[in-house]
Scaffold this motif. Structure first.
Motif, PDB file in Angstrom:
ATOM      1  N   ILE A 167       0.837  -1.205   0.000  1.00 28.61           N
ATOM      2  CA  ILE A 167       0.000   0.000   0.000  1.00 28.61           C
ATOM      3  C   ILE A 167       0.872   1.254   0.000  1.00 28.61           C
ATOM      4  N   VAL A 168       1.915   1.264   0.834  1.00 30.61           N
ATOM      5  CA  VAL A 168       2.809   2.431   0.908  1.00 30.61           C
ATOM      6  C   VAL A 168       3.484   2.684  -0.437  1.00 30.61           C
ATOM      7  N   PHE A 169       4.009   1.610  -1.038  1.00 29.93           N
ATOM      8  CA  PHE A 169       4.688   1.780  -2.323  1.00 29.93           C
ATOM      9  C   PHE A 169       3.711   2.286  -3.387  1.00 29.93           C
ATOM     10  N   ALA A 170       2.500   1.731  -3.407  1.00 27.70           N
ATOM     11  CA  ALA A 170       1.502   2.167  -4.386  1.00 27.70           C
ATOM     12  C   ALA A 170       1.152   3.639  -4.191  1.00 27.70           C
ATOM     13  N   ALA A 171       1.006   4.056  -2.929  1.00 26.34           N
ATOM     14  CA  ALA A 171       0.670   5.454  -2.653  1.00 26.34           C
ATOM     15  C   ALA A 171       1.804   6.379  -3.070  1.00 26.34           C
ATOM     16  N   LEU A 172       3.053   5.990  -2.791  1.00 29.50           N
ATOM     17  CA  LEU A 172       4.201   6.825  -3.161  1.00 29.50           C
ATOM     18  C   LEU A 172       4.364   6.892  -4.677  1.00 29.50           C
ATOM     19  N   ALA A 173       4.198   5.752  -5.351  1.00 28.98           N
ATOM     20  CA  ALA A 173       4.304   5.741  -6.811  1.00 28.98           C
ATOM     21  C   ALA A 173       3.186   6.570  -7.436  1.00 28.98           C
ATOM     22  N   LEU A 174       1.977   6.470  -6.894  1.00 30.96           N
ATOM     23  CA  LEU A 174       0.862   7.264  -7.409  1.00 30.96           C
ATOM     24  C   LEU A 174       1.098   8.752  -7.170  1.00 30.96           C
ATOM     25  N   SER A 175       1.686   9.091  -6.027  1.00 27.49           N
ATOM     26  CA  SER A 175       2.000  10.501  -5.748  1.00 27.49           C
ATOM     27  C   SER A 175       2.955  11.063  -6.794  1.00 27.49           C
ATOM     28  N   LEU A 176       3.966  10.265  -7.145  1.00 32.30           N
ATOM     29  CA  LEU A 176       4.902  10.711  -8.188  1.00 32.30           C
ATOM     30  C   LEU A 176       4.185  10.847  -9.526  1.00 32.30           C
ATOM     31  N   GLY A 177       3.350   9.876  -9.859  1.00 29.36           N
ATOM     32  CA  GLY A 177       2.604   9.951 -11.108  1.00 29.36           C
ATOM     33  C   GLY A 177       1.706  11.184 -11.170  1.00 29.36           C
ATOM     34  N   LEU A 178       1.041  11.494 -10.056  1.00 24.20           N
ATOM     35  CA  LEU A 178       0.171  12.677 -10.011  1.00 24.20           C
ATOM     36  C   LEU A 178       0.978  13.965 -10.136  1.00 24.20           C
ATOM     37  N   ALA A 179       2.150  14.007  -9.486  1.00 26.08           N
ATOM     38  CA  ALA A 179       3.000  15.193  -9.585  1.00 26.08           C
ATOM     39  C   ALA A 179       3.451  15.423 -11.023  1.00 26.08           C
ATOM     40  N   VAL A 180       3.823  14.344 -11.687  1.00 23.82           N
ATOM     41  CA  VAL A 180       4.226  14.457 -13.097  1.00 23.82           C
ATOM     42  C   VAL A 180       3.040  14.887 -13.958  1.00 23.82           C
ATOM     43  N   ALA A 181       1.865  14.325 -13.693  1.00 23.99           N
ATOM     44  CA  ALA A 181       0.673  14.689 -14.464  1.00 23.99           C
ATOM     45  C   ALA A 181       0.343  16.175 -14.304  1.00 23.99           C
ATOM     46  N   VAL A 182       0.443  16.671 -13.090  1.00 26.09           N
ATOM     47  CA  VAL A 182       0.198  18.103 -12.856  1.00 26.09           C
ATOM     48  C   VAL A 182       1.251  18.941 -13.583  1.00 26.09           C
ATOM     49  N   ALA A 183       2.497  18.492 -13.549  1.00 28.86           N
ATOM     50  CA  ALA A 183       3.578  19.246 -14.188  1.00 28.86           C
ATOM     51  C   ALA A 183       3.398  19.344 -15.696  1.00 28.86           C
ATOM     52  N   LEU A 184       2.672  18.392 -16.282  1.00 25.87           N
ATOM     53  CA  LEU A 184       2.479  18.391 -17.733  1.00 25.87           C
ATOM     54  C   LEU A 184       1.283  19.235 -18.170  1.00 25.87           C
ATOM     55  N   GLN A 185       0.508  19.743 -17.205  1.00 26.56           N
ATOM     56  CA  GLN A 185      -0.663  20.540 -17.542  1.00 26.56           C
ATOM     57  C   GLN A 185      -0.294  22.006 -17.767  1.00 26.56           C
ATOM     58  N   PRO A 186      -1.041  22.724 -18.619  1.00 27.94           N
ATOM     59  CA  PRO A 186      -0.816  24.170 -18.768  1.00 27.94           C
ATOM     60  C   PRO A 186      -1.067  24.882 -17.441  1.00 27.94           C
ATOM     61  N   GLU A 187      -0.231  25.853 -17.135  1.00 27.88           N
ATOM     62  CA  GLU A 187      -0.302  26.493 -15.820  1.00 27.88           C
ATOM     63  C   GLU A 187      -1.595  27.267 -15.605  1.00 27.88           C
ATOM     64  N   ASP A 188      -2.163  27.842 -16.651  1.00 28.89           N
ATOM     65  CA  ASP A 188      -3.351  28.671 -16.465  1.00 28.89           C
ATOM     66  C   ASP A 188      -4.609  27.865 -16.139  1.00 28.89           C
ATOM     67  N   THR A 189      -4.513  26.534 -16.208  1.00 30.67           N
ATOM     68  CA  THR A 189      -5.671  25.692 -15.861  1.00 30.67           C
ATOM     69  C   THR A 189      -5.604  25.177 -14.429  1.00 30.67           C
ATOM     70  N   LEU A 190      -4.528  25.472 -13.720  1.00 34.22           N
ATOM     71  CA  LEU A 190      -4.297  24.873 -12.415  1.00 34.22           C
ATOM     72  C   LEU A 190      -4.459  25.902 -11.305  1.00 34.22           C
ATOM     73  N   ARG A 191      -5.701  26.274 -11.053  1.00 36.57           N
ATOM     74  CA  ARG A 191      -6.009  27.233  -9.994  1.00 36.57           C
ATOM     75  C   ARG A 191      -7.235  26.750  -9.236  1.00 36.57           C
ATOM     76  N   LEU A 192      -7.219  26.949  -7.917  1.00 35.90           N
ATOM     77  CA  LEU A 192      -8.334  26.473  -7.086  1.00 35.90           C
ATOM     78  C   LEU A 192      -8.456  27.344  -5.848  1.00 35.90           C
ATOM     79  N   THR A 193      -9.650  27.906  -5.637  1.00 38.67           N
ATOM     80  CA  THR A 193      -9.938  28.682  -4.430  1.00 38.67           C
ATOM     81  C   THR A 193     -10.906  27.886  -3.567  1.00 38.67           C
ATOM     82  N   LEU A 194     -10.514  27.647  -2.305  1.00 35.43           N
ATOM     83  CA  LEU A 194     -11.352  26.838  -1.418  1.00 35.43           C
ATOM     84  C   LEU A 194     -12.284  27.670  -0.553  1.00 35.43           C
TER      85      LEU A 194
END
Length: 486
Positions: free
Chosen positions: A31-58
């Protein structure tokens, strides 16, 4: 874009569940390895997105205080670096922590801190950054205190006292900014008018530099590092040194270059005092590391020195030095995690913790010590390794500033520190590989760790060396960042 919260919430949720409902060890590690690998995958996915689409106000907590997330080039760089190093150090922990107690608690907090660090990377304003900066301190303290010995608990309390003290300085600076009606959203080049800077504004900037600099180990708030590192499990020491100190760097970077703006402090007492503190820290940390005999404590003092290389580059407010500083963020993270994991492998397999006990260790653990040696050569800055590139940019940037004394004193201090680095790292390798004629070869036993530790150590070492051979892509990325803020 609510999906921006997934890299933050996923590891935090998994970490909490591991502590509340601890599974069998093999299931837990999967579970730990899967979570860490998924975290890296998500970070890379975010890095590949255009910056102007990545904004969020809570939502808004109070007037001028809003939870806001956005992603820019700096956030992408730090998030991918954090996730990558977190994955490798977590993998190495599988073997190291098999000899420790209460693994679910360790892995639970390890994942939670990873999620909090992702939030720091994606924070879009100073208020959001500060809240998660405090959460990072509170959630990482259990990693320092994991063994629950008296020494570990006292070290954890020292870590908390220093961190909270630094955070209060940053909070005071945040109050001063807010009281003046300052917009706190991170904007390249800053949001303040440098031509109308007041004494209060300059004081706020300096307090935030000193406050966030506590986490980065900048003098005079560096004392927690050499206390916390020796008692924490080696994987925790690795990420404390290689990653969590960079959260302090990120805080200073955001304050100076994305809130205040470099022109506000250029040529003021804030810049000059900041430069002085970084140079003192660079030299002092190297000297203390050279004199230290406990291996992990020696590496902790090394971190004090090397992270202030980064802060020195940022303090110069010069494009080439800025690129060198961010290059050193990446390279130092790779090198120092490799060094701490190598030290952890030695401690795990032999129980040796002091430098004077490591005579002949290269005969017992040749792969580990070769990685330690190559990482040490890199940290010294010998070409063609990566740290040579970052230090070259730092020295070139310092010379280009034209600031009296600093333009030549900075490179001199960096050179002296590099010589001391060779003294406190390469001497370990020399004694380890060349133990002398009195070494008992008949009693020689191999103590190499399993692949779970060797793969992260080798991968970090290889990247630390190879990024110096092919630094072009990363340098081009950071040059673009420098042009946007300077």
């Amino acid at each position: 874009m609510i999906a921006l919260l997934i890299p933050v919430l996923m590891p935090i949720a998994v970490g909490v569940l591991l502590m509340v409902f601890p599974p069998r060890r093999k299931v837990m590690l999967a579970i730990v390895f899967a979570a860490l690998a998924l975290s890296l995958g998500l970070a890379v996915a975010v890095a590949l997105q255009p910056e102007d689409t990545l904004r969020l106000t809570l939502g808004t907590v109070a007037e001028g205080l809003t939870f806001y997330f956005q992603v820019d080039a700096v956030g992408k760089l730090f998030s991918v670096l954090v996730a990558f190093v977190w994955l490798l150090a977590g993998l190495a922990a599988f073997e190291y922590m098999s000899h420790e107690h209460d693994e679910p608690r360790f892995y639970g907090f390890y994942l939670i801190v990873g999620g909090v660090l992702a939030a720091l990377c994606y924070a879009g304003n100073l208020f959001t950054f500060y809240v998660f900066f405090e959460l990072m301190t509170l959630t990482s303290a259990p990693l320092v205190m994991h063994e629950l010995t008296h020494e570990a608990i006292m070290a954890g309390l020292k870590y908390l006292f220093y961190s909270v003290g630094g955070a209060f300085l940053s909070l005071f600076g945040l109050f001063l900014f807010t009281a003046q009606g300052t917009e706190l959203t991170f904007t390249a080049g800053g949001v303040l008018d440098g031509a109308t800077a007041s004494g209060v504004t300059l004081l706020a900037v300096f307090l935030m530099i000193l406050g966030f600099g506590t986490k980065a180990g900048m003098f005079p708030m560096h004392g927690w590092l050499p206390t916390a590192h020796p008692v924490a499990p080696a994987p925790a020491s690795a990420v404390l040194s290689g990653v969590i100190t960079k959260a302090g760097v990120l805080g200073i970077l955001r304050t100076v270059y994305y809130i205040a703006g470099p022109e506000l402090i250029r040529g003021t007492w804030v810049q000059y005092l900041w430069i002085v503190l970084t140079l003192i820290t660079v030299f002092m940390g190297s000297m203390l590391a050279y004199r230290e005999n406990v291996l992990k404590k020696r590496l902790a003092y090394s971190t004090v020195s090397q992270v202030s290389y980064v802060l020195f580059g940022l303090s110069l407010l010069q494009p080439v030095a800025f690129v060198g500083a961010l290059l050193h963020v990446v390279f130092h993270s790779l090198v120092k995690n490799g060094l701490f994991l190598s030290a952890g492998a030695i401690i795990c397999k032999t129980g040796k913790t002091r430098v004077d006990e490591l005579k002949g260790i290269g005969k017992e653990m040749p792969v580990v010590l070769w990685c330690f040696t190559l990482a040490g050569v890199t940290l010294v800055g010998i070409p063609p390794t990566s740290a040579f590139v970052s230090k070259w940019y730092l020295a070139t940037g310092a010379l280009a500033t034209g600031i009296p004394v600093v333009s030549w004193l900075g490179p001199v201090v960096l050179l002296v520190s590099a010589l001391l680095t060779a003294g406190y790292l390469l001497t370990v390798s020399i004694a380890g590989f060349l133990p002398g004629s009195d070494y008992d070869y008949a009693a020689l036993e191999k103590h190499e760790p399993t692949w779970q530790m060797l793969v992260p150590i080798v991968a970090l070492t290889a990247l630390a060396v190879l990024l110096g051979v092919w630094p072009g892509g990363l340098t081009a990325l950071l040059t673009g960042v420098a042009s946007s803020v300077l």
